[in-house]
Design a protein around this motif. Structure first.
Motif, PDB file in Angstrom:
ATOM      1  N   ILE A 135      38.672  11.764  15.692  1.00 19.38           N
ATOM      2  CA  ILE A 135      39.600  12.730  16.300  1.00 19.38           C
ATOM      3  C   ILE A 135      39.077  14.150  16.122  1.00 19.38           C
ATOM      4  O   ILE A 135      39.091  14.967  17.049  1.00 19.38           O
ATOM      5  CB  ILE A 135      41.000  12.588  15.672  1.00 19.38           C
ATOM      6  CG1 ILE A 135      41.608  11.231  16.033  1.00 19.38           C
ATOM      7  CG2 ILE A 135      41.923  13.727  16.150  1.00 19.38           C
ATOM      8  CD1 ILE A 135      42.884  10.907  15.285  1.00 19.38           C
ATOM      9  N   ARG A 164      37.821  16.807  19.026  1.00 20.17           N
ATOM     10  CA  ARG A 164      38.543  18.076  19.152  1.00 20.17           C
ATOM     11  C   ARG A 164      37.606  19.276  19.050  1.00 20.17           C
ATOM     12  O   ARG A 164      37.777  20.278  19.746  1.00 20.17           O
ATOM     13  CB  ARG A 164      39.604  18.181  18.051  1.00 20.17           C
ATOM     14  CG  ARG A 164      40.716  17.165  18.139  1.00 20.17           C
ATOM     15  CD  ARG A 164      41.801  17.562  19.103  1.00 20.17           C
ATOM     16  NE  ARG A 164      42.503  18.757  18.656  1.00 20.17           N
ATOM     17  CZ  ARG A 164      43.485  19.335  19.346  1.00 20.17           C
ATOM     18  NH1 ARG A 164      43.861  18.838  20.502  1.00 20.17           N
ATOM     19  NH2 ARG A 164      44.093  20.421  18.885  1.00 20.17           N
ATOM     20  N   HIS A 182      35.327  16.819  25.724  1.00 19.82           N
ATOM     21  CA  HIS A 182      36.654  17.035  26.301  1.00 19.82           C
ATOM     22  C   HIS A 182      36.699  16.461  27.715  1.00 19.82           C
ATOM     23  O   HIS A 182      36.801  17.180  28.713  1.00 19.82           O
ATOM     24  CB  HIS A 182      37.008  18.522  26.292  1.00 19.82           C
ATOM     25  CG  HIS A 182      37.273  19.045  24.920  1.00 19.82           C
ATOM     26  ND1 HIS A 182      37.746  20.319  24.667  1.00 19.82           N
ATOM     27  CD2 HIS A 182      37.130  18.471  23.694  1.00 19.82           C
ATOM     28  CE1 HIS A 182      37.876  20.501  23.374  1.00 19.82           C
ATOM     29  NE2 HIS A 182      37.508  19.379  22.763  1.00 19.82           N
ATOM     30  N   THR A 213      40.693   9.550  21.601  1.00 15.92           N
ATOM     31  CA  THR A 213      41.437  10.286  20.571  1.00 15.92           C
ATOM     32  C   THR A 213      42.751   9.584  20.263  1.00 15.92           C
ATOM     33  O   THR A 213      43.128   9.412  19.094  1.00 15.92           O
ATOM     34  CB  THR A 213      41.720  11.723  21.037  1.00 15.92           C
ATOM     35  OG1 THR A 213      40.480  12.399  21.252  1.00 15.92           O
ATOM     36  CG2 THR A 213      42.532  12.485  19.997  1.00 15.92           C
TER      37      THR A 213
END
Length: 315
Positions: free
Chosen positions: A46, A50, A56, A64
């Motif tokens: 996670i 991030r 992303h 995630t």
């Protein structure tokens, strides 16, 4: 209050996996090690996603949530199992038992649909790569995630409400290491037929619906891969979904073995082994599968470490 008045038990006793103190100590050390790896692996996954902007993307957005679910439902089960292995106090309150059942079902059902969403993501990435960003927009991804959690909530609340109609008149000894439906159904002194049907329908519809999505996605993916002329192109396409396919196979196989069968075929030893696998082992395996077989995650980890190292050096 009327419900509790009809039930003579105020708590349950989780017998666990074995009566042998030596084996309990071995299992405690093993489960503790697995749980620590689970926490570090999923929390690390996670954190990396991030922190690294290149991750992303829809695929890692779903990953995630998968890591969050694995971390959560392992935490719902493992700490209590560790306590029972280490101490003589194996009691769990009535409310605590049903709360554990609720959160486990909620998280497990949600994970089924998250895995389905990830299969759809791989289908779009391989079969419609030019439209990937359009088809899997932020709005669509958020809608898929929200729907997964809603399905998990509905399945868990219906199951627990159904289980709560049962009466427990005599024994409060659960022959399992957590509050699962099958061993609790075995304790009831009332007719469990209707509740069993509800659980079978919910578990069956969840697994079948999510498996249909996964199967259709991978049939389309396989068809698209076979049309690729170059060997390197086929290998690259297959590598993008190999980790997910492995994770899906392990998760669904253990779930189908445990839940898609009548209670009459419930066998304590085999079901406990399967339960250990999908409640304790699989949450540890998923971050390993998705990181060790994924160059993007490895490169992201290197970038994050180097970035943090450079930042510390500048300070």
């Amino acid at each position: 209050m009327n419900r509790r008045d009809k039930t003579n038990v105020s708590d349950f006793i989780l017998v666990g996996l074995t009566d042998s103190e030596e084996i309990q100590l071995v299992l405690f050390n093993l489960f503790l090690l697995i749980y620590l790896i689970t926490v570090l692996g999923n929390a690390g996954m996670i954190l990396i996603i991030r922190l690294d902007l290149q991750l992303h993307t829809p695929m890692y957005f779903f990953l995630t949530h998968l890591s969050f679910l694995d971390l959560s439902y392992s935490t719902v089960i493992t700490p209590k199992a560790l306590e029972n292995l280490l101490t003589a106090n194996k009691h769990i309150s009535y409310g605590g038992c049903f709360s554990q059942m609720y959160f486990f079902i909620f998280l497990a059902v949600t994970e089924c649909f998250i895995l389905s969403s990830m299969a759809y993501d791989r289908y779009v990435a391989i079969c419609n790569p030019l439209q990937y960003a359009v088809i899997l927009s932020t709005k669509v991804c958020c809608s898929l995630i929200t729907a997964s959690y809603i399905f998990g909530f509905i399945a868990s609340i219906i199951t627990v409400l159904g289980m709560n109609t049962l009466h427990f008149c005599n024994s409060n000894v659960i022959h399992h290491f957590f509050c699962d439906t099958s061993p609790i159904l075995a304790l009831s002194c009332t007719d469990t037929h209707n509740v069993e049907i509800i659980i079978f329908i919910l578990a069956g519809s969840t697994l079948v619906a999510s498996l249909i999505i996964v199967s259709v996605s991978y049939v389309s993916i396989l068809s698209a891969i076979l049309k690729i002329s170059s060997t390197s192109g086929k290998q690259k396409a297959f590598s993008t979904c190999a980790a997910h396919l492995l994770g899906v196979t392990i998760f669904y196989a253990s779930m189908i073995f445990t839940y898609l069968k009548p209670r009459s075929s419930y066998t304590l030893g085999k079901d406990q082994v399967a339960s250990v696998f999908y409640t304790i082992v699989i949450p540890m395996l998923n971050p390993l599968i998705y990181s060790l077989r994924n160059k993007e995650v490895k490169n992201a980890l290197i970038r994050v470490v180097l970035k943090r190292g450079n930042t510390g050096h500048l300070r």
